[in-house]
Structures are given as C-alpha cells and as structure tokens.
Motif scaffolding. Sequence first.
Motif, PDB file in Angstrom:
ATOM      1  N   ASP A  89       0.910  -1.198  -0.254  1.00  0.00           N
ATOM      2  CA  ASP A  89      -0.092   0.145  -0.014  1.00  0.00           C
ATOM      3  C   ASP A  89       1.048   1.183   0.066  1.00  0.00           C
ATOM      4  O   ASP A  89       2.126   1.045   0.133  1.00  0.00           O
ATOM      5  N   GLN A 130      -4.222  11.672  -8.381  1.00  0.00           N
ATOM      6  CA  GLN A 130      -4.519  10.323  -7.686  1.00  0.00           C
ATOM      7  C   GLN A 130      -3.340   9.556  -7.663  1.00  0.00           C
ATOM      8  O   GLN A 130      -2.485   9.408  -8.560  1.00  0.00           O
ATOM      9  N   GLN A 153       2.595   1.419  -8.362  1.00  0.00           N
ATOM     10  CA  GLN A 153       3.022   0.657  -9.471  1.00  0.00           C
ATOM     11  C   GLN A 153       4.398  -0.142  -9.418  1.00  0.00           C
ATOM     12  O   GLN A 153       5.163   0.334  -8.506  1.00  0.00           O
ATOM     13  N   SER A 193      -1.104   6.285  -6.816  1.00  0.00           N
ATOM     14  CA  SER A 193      -1.274   4.735  -6.823  1.00  0.00           C
ATOM     15  C   SER A 193       0.072   4.016  -6.777  1.00  0.00           C
ATOM     16  O   SER A 193       1.349   4.645  -7.060  1.00  0.00           O
TER      17      SER A 193
END
Length: 570
Positions: free
Chosen positions: A462, A549, A553, A551
């Motif tokens: 995360d 946003q 990868q 995230s």
Amino acid sequence: MKPEHVSKEWRIAPLEYARTTALAQALGVQQMIAHLMLRRGVETPEAGRRFLSPTADNLCEPGALRDMDKAVARIVLAKERGEHVHVFGDYDVDGIASTAILIRALHRIGVECSYALPERMAEGYGLAPLHVEEAQRQGVGLIITVDNGISSYEAADTARALGIDLIITDHHSINGPLPDAYAVVNPKREDEDHPAALACGAAVAFKMACALTGEMHDIDIAALGVVADIVPLQGENRDLVAAGLAQLRKAPSLGLLKLVQASGLTLQEVTSEDMAFQLAPRINADGRIGSGMAGIKLLLTNDPGEAAALAAQLDAANRQRRTLESEILVQAEEELDRSHDPARRAIVLAGKGWHPGVIGVVASRLRARYGRPVILVTLNGEGIGRGSARTVDGFDLMNALQQCKEHLVTFGGHYTAAGISIGADRVEEFRDAFQGVASGILAESPKEIIEIDSVVSLSQLDIRFIKSLDALQPYGCSNPAPIFACCGVTPLRESLRVLTGGHLRLSVQSGARVATAIAFGMGERFEELQAMDTCDIAFTPQLKTYRGQTSVQLVVKDIRPCVSDSEANI
C-alpha cells in the motif's frame, strides 16, 4: 545466429530474524527497513543512525586530504599575484561537474581563470603535453586538473619544463609513482578507511571549493557528479547526495533548474534515480556526440535565458543520442544474426559509420541482453577502427586485451570498460583471439543474478508501505532500490499491452488485490504471459501520481512461471 538471451536466476534473501529485530528496536524502524539495511551492509545502530540521517555535517574537513592545504595555498598565491589559472576537466558528467564547481569557486574568490575539456574523438582522456603547451601560449601560470591527471606523467613533466605549476585533483586509481606535480589531491592516496576514500572527481572538487571559499556552494552539482560516476552511495557519498538533493529541491543552481525543467521533471520530487537516468544522460549526450562544452556552460551561466537555451540544446542532443543508439543497436543485432556463432562466449562486431561516441552504450545494452563481453568497433573508411568494450562479472577486460595486444594498435581502460584502436584488416583475427580468451574463462550459458530482498504479498504494497521505503534513499551504487517478489499472482490477460518502445504494461492479481505493473523492454514476452495462469514477479515498487491520484506501480525486473519453494533459490 544470435546467442540466447541471458537466463535469470533469482536469489531470495533469508530473513535474519534476531539481527533484524535487534536493529529495528535500536533504531525505532519497521522490521522490513531493518532487514533492508542489513542487506546493504548497515549492521550496527551507530551505522544505522548515520544511514538514516545523511547530512553534509558528516563530511570530513577538506584538509583531511593530502596536499589539499598546499594546493589551496598555491591558488591563493595565484590570486595575490594576479596569475591566470587554467582548469582542465573531462567530458563525462563527473568531469563536467568538477570543472564547473571549481570554476565557480575560483570566481567567488576573485581568481582570473579559464577552462578546457579534451576532445573525446580527437584527443581522448586526460591532460596531455599539447594542452600544457596551449596553456603556456595563453599566459597560464597554474593548471588545475579535475577528475583526471593522476596518470598524466608527460604533461606534468612538460608543465615543469615550461615553468607552469600543476595541481592534480583526481580520484582514479594510482598505478605507479605520482606525477611530478606541485600538489596531488587524490583520495586514493589515503587509507581505505578514510572518510573520503570513495569520493569521485566532483566530490574532490567540491572539497577544494569549500576550502577556498569557506562555504558549501554547489552541493547539488557535486551530487550530480557523484550519482553519474556510479561510486558507492555509502558514507560521505550518501551524505553528499542527500544534501545535494535537498539543495536542488530548495534552491537549485540555475543550470540544474533549467535542466530539470527541460527533462519534464517536478523539482520537488527529483530523486537520485532521476539524476542518474534523466539529468546525467542529457549532460553526457553532448560529451558523446559533441564537445561537452554545452554542459559546462549550462552549469556556469547566470543568465536564465542562456540556461534555458542550453538545457534545450542538451535535451535535443540526448534525443539524437538515443536515435543513434537505436540505429546502431538494430544494425548490431542484424550483424549478430548473420555472423555470430552462438557457441562463442564473447561478441565482437564491426560496422562502418557507427558513431564512436555512443558505441559504448550500445555495447552495454548487448552485454546486458546476452550476458557476454561485448566489443563494438566503428570503421572510419581510412583503415582504422575504434572500439568500445564492456564486460561481465568474472572477465577482466584489460587482462583479455593484453593477451590480444598483438592485433591492436592501442588499448586502454580498466576491468569493466575499455577502448581500443585497431586496423580494419585485423578485426577478424582479433575476434578469434578474443573469443579464445573468453572461452577459457566464461561458462557456456551465462546467467544474470537477480537479488531479491524479500518475498511480500500484494496486500502489503500500500502507499504507506512504499513511503516507508523512502528512509533508504538516496538510491544508487551499493544502495539499490529494494527488489521484492510476489509469488503465485495471476496476470490479467485483458490488461496486457505492448507500449511504444517495446515495453509491457499489465496488471496482476492476488485475492482481491490488483496491482498495475510496467515491464520495460519486455514486450516480446506478451504471448508468453498471455498463456500463463499464474506467475512469480520480481519488481521494485513505486508511487505514481496521475491527475491528483496516487497509486502503487510495480517496475518489473523479471517474471517467471510459478516455482515451488524447493525449486526457488530461497
């Protein structure tokens, strides 16, 4: 027929639970961070605290290097006398950064100075007698080398004969007596445990600049030189790069600011990896296909308009360099297909018109792809070829070239990289001789070892976990970004895409968790992955922000079919 691509072997590090727990508790960090620090040789709480808090305050005094005080006193004397001082650098990033740092320091203390770099194509590396003779014609009283000079014996003798004092600042290995110079500042003169023992040319120039001005200027430029020269990011090198990145993000040198902008990077997010793979190649490109002067002018200018124009020029040179590399790579692959015997343990190719400034980079790509020593020779139509060589672990290039020297005009370099000149009519016999040396040393089936730091689950990856890894930065030589592995994940077939440039984008799933991944240069594995139900994936995780946003990868290092614990190298 081409040789097979190098096979990859995973080595997954075991968790040393007792040592990891003790270090984590002593430093107040997560178990994973302590494990990764142990993997990078950080074994004690004292070393751990230094590692986690790199700062320029840790740098040793410049005078701790031999001859530094003597060199500085001579420069101050030159100022008092009004002498013309000449700085002689090198055309790679470390040399360009070194030159800029010292010139800027000399300007700050009011010394009249000039500078020069050798011509890569015409002159090669290092200070030569002709450079000293040219300096005399310009009325120079003192020459200072940066990032070169430790093997410039003839140039040192010429300088002494002409009445010019020579100060050498360098970091390369000392393979004999010191040149007959006024002063020689080189960390290789110190004991192996000296704080600056691993310094590069830019770090040495930075120390001299600090000694001259009494202040720390241009530490961001010095950090660029450290990263580009691929010296270990340990001890002082880590301190210098961390401090340089902080300076770059807060109040960068004008030239670096414009280069960051031309590279499309966000200033506040620049990392050591951006320095290595975005900024350094742009400066290096001009040294490969031009004179290298645009890079040093960029780092010296105080004019925003000129800096922007020079940064754009370097960006264009880098694009041209990439085009040349791609063209030569295609031609080299075609030549491999036509003429190479797959049983041979080394690759030696020659081509007409290949740009001599970029064949070394192409040789590195072929070496990585096939796991064999590579020599590429460009033929100029005048009967002489110039070559660049790159090697693999366990194969000493200089030793191999020494065994084949009867076929060469000249050669030079070190264990991992070298250059040669050769008669065009001697290429075939040199190829046979070099292959013979390689066959006696290297295994028939080369392997690339992928060092896996830990096996993790997709659910662990995360944003909080990825951010915790920032404690390990800056990344670089001897402190690579962590590589993790997830086992038994499902590649989602509908997500597979081959991108421009032969890269592969995909998503992988484990349970309810899905992660996106990018596999650079792995487009040819599209059909293989389409047929896989499950796989193991080795990767470095990173955060990616798009339209506000953020995230996770995965940057893929390798993908393999699932193996059992008994088969895996754990």
